[in-house]
Design an enzyme around this catalytic site. Sequence first.
Site, PDB file in Angstrom:
ATOM      1  N   TYR A  47      20.471  49.921  22.425  1.00 57.03           N
ATOM      2  CA  TYR A  47      20.647  51.397  22.164  1.00 57.03           C
ATOM      3  C   TYR A  47      19.720  51.639  20.921  1.00 57.03           C
ATOM      4  O   TYR A  47      19.427  50.933  20.205  1.00 57.03           O
ATOM      5  CB  TYR A  47      22.061  51.795  21.943  1.00 57.03           C
ATOM      6  N   GLU A  74      34.265  43.517  -4.464  1.00 60.53           N
ATOM      7  CA  GLU A  74      33.517  42.882  -3.474  1.00 60.53           C
ATOM      8  C   GLU A  74      32.830  41.609  -3.673  1.00 60.53           C
ATOM      9  O   GLU A  74      32.284  41.367  -4.970  1.00 60.53           O
ATOM     10  CB  GLU A  74      32.375  44.115  -2.965  1.00 60.53           C
ATOM     11  N   ARG A 126      24.381  49.984  10.833  1.00 63.82           N
ATOM     12  CA  ARG A 126      25.552  49.602  10.011  1.00 63.82           C
ATOM     13  C   ARG A 126      25.282  50.021   8.615  1.00 63.82           C
ATOM     14  O   ARG A 126      26.164  50.487   7.537  1.00 63.82           O
ATOM     15  CB  ARG A 126      25.595  48.327   9.995  1.00 63.82           C
ATOM     16  N   ASP A 135      39.295  43.759  10.013  1.00 57.89           N
ATOM     17  CA  ASP A 135      39.201  42.258  10.560  1.00 57.89           C
ATOM     18  C   ASP A 135      39.865  41.228   9.852  1.00 57.89           C
ATOM     19  O   ASP A 135      40.263  39.990  10.360  1.00 57.89           O
ATOM     20  CB  ASP A 135      37.741  41.569  10.358  1.00 57.89           C
TER      21      ASP A 135
END
Length: 405
Positions: free
Chosen positions: A217, A35, A109, A297
């Site tokens: 939401y 990462e 998330r 993605d």
Amino acid sequence: MKASTVPTLVVGGGIGGLATALSIARTGRPVHLLERAAEFGEIGAGLQFGPNASRALDALGVLPDVLPTAVKPERAVLRDAVGGGVLTTLELGETFRRRYGYPYLVLHRGDLLDVLLAHCRAHELITLESGRSVVDAEVRADGAAVTCADGNRYDAEALVAADGLHSVLRGQVVEDEVVNSGYAAYRGAVPVEAVPHLVAADDVVLWVGPGVHLMQYPMRRGELYNEVAVFRSEHFRAGRTEPGEWGGPEELDDAFAAMCDPVCEAVARIDRSRFWPMFDRGPAPTWVRDRLVLVGDAAHPMLQYLGQGACQALEDAVELGYRVQSARQDVDQAYREFEAVRLPRASRCQTTARPWGELWHTDDPLLLAVRNRLFAGRAADDYRELDWLYAPAALGTAAPSLTAA
């Protein structure tokens, strides 16, 4: 500087990368993940997960740990951002769950990333490294190698690119550029009690208007309320496309100025410190080159109008793990089979999202009249247009590991 050799190397430690690492490790294959950020973390606030994503989380063994902080909305409500009226409703309760086998979820998330990270850290076959920014790659028929900005090199039998929209590794497979839609988003989460006039706290509410939409939401056990305001930049349309020339807070306010009071109140609450330009790419002809495969993605970035970006990344993760296992660790066969079943489905999501967004944002009077009449005539439990996206896959097609029990 050092050189390391690993069986499988995953580049990218977001939701898609961690899910892919976990899926492959569950087949018995060691995985090393890189990462680029100094710490693992997620930018942004909310996620909407259709039952296809809930099913994928279950296949990864993490759904029980996700559910305690997620919210299961009972309805999705589409409203007119100008007049405020309801255009159509989609029931997400028991009938929906019975049809698709899994719930619709809305969640933070960061909560999902924390769960995936904990499962990866607990798995004995997964090694995680942060602060490793990949800048170059060498892809061969028998393996691959990547070089990081600090000079460290990693050799692998199999390489997985999960490094996002602006993927460094994608250029090894296909030459293309990201497509700027000219739309910008501002988003943020506030305590639910900070939202006045909230009619139904458990609903997913989408307000659509000419050149704009607002999504709302609950998440994190219903304690937070996520709000995302998206608008078409007139500056961008006029050719002012450089960073800083378009998408600013003043354009946000101008775009929503004529909307109804609840929408304007929500936009006024949203954090103005950062905007997200909306990008995607066209479907790629392939995601594989030798021992490198693209996922998430990096493979199929899409606009947000189907709510499928992270969902399709999770499907990728489950499918790739299934193919590695069924091919008995034959990387070439696994990659070929993975691409054959996943590329058509993700490409359909990419190409469907674009016109769906145009329908939300239209200002054409005739199209508006036809759209609203069609919406008004559909039943709240009419799911026919969603079956291709949410229903379990049949054996022998995409994600056989995601079939109904």
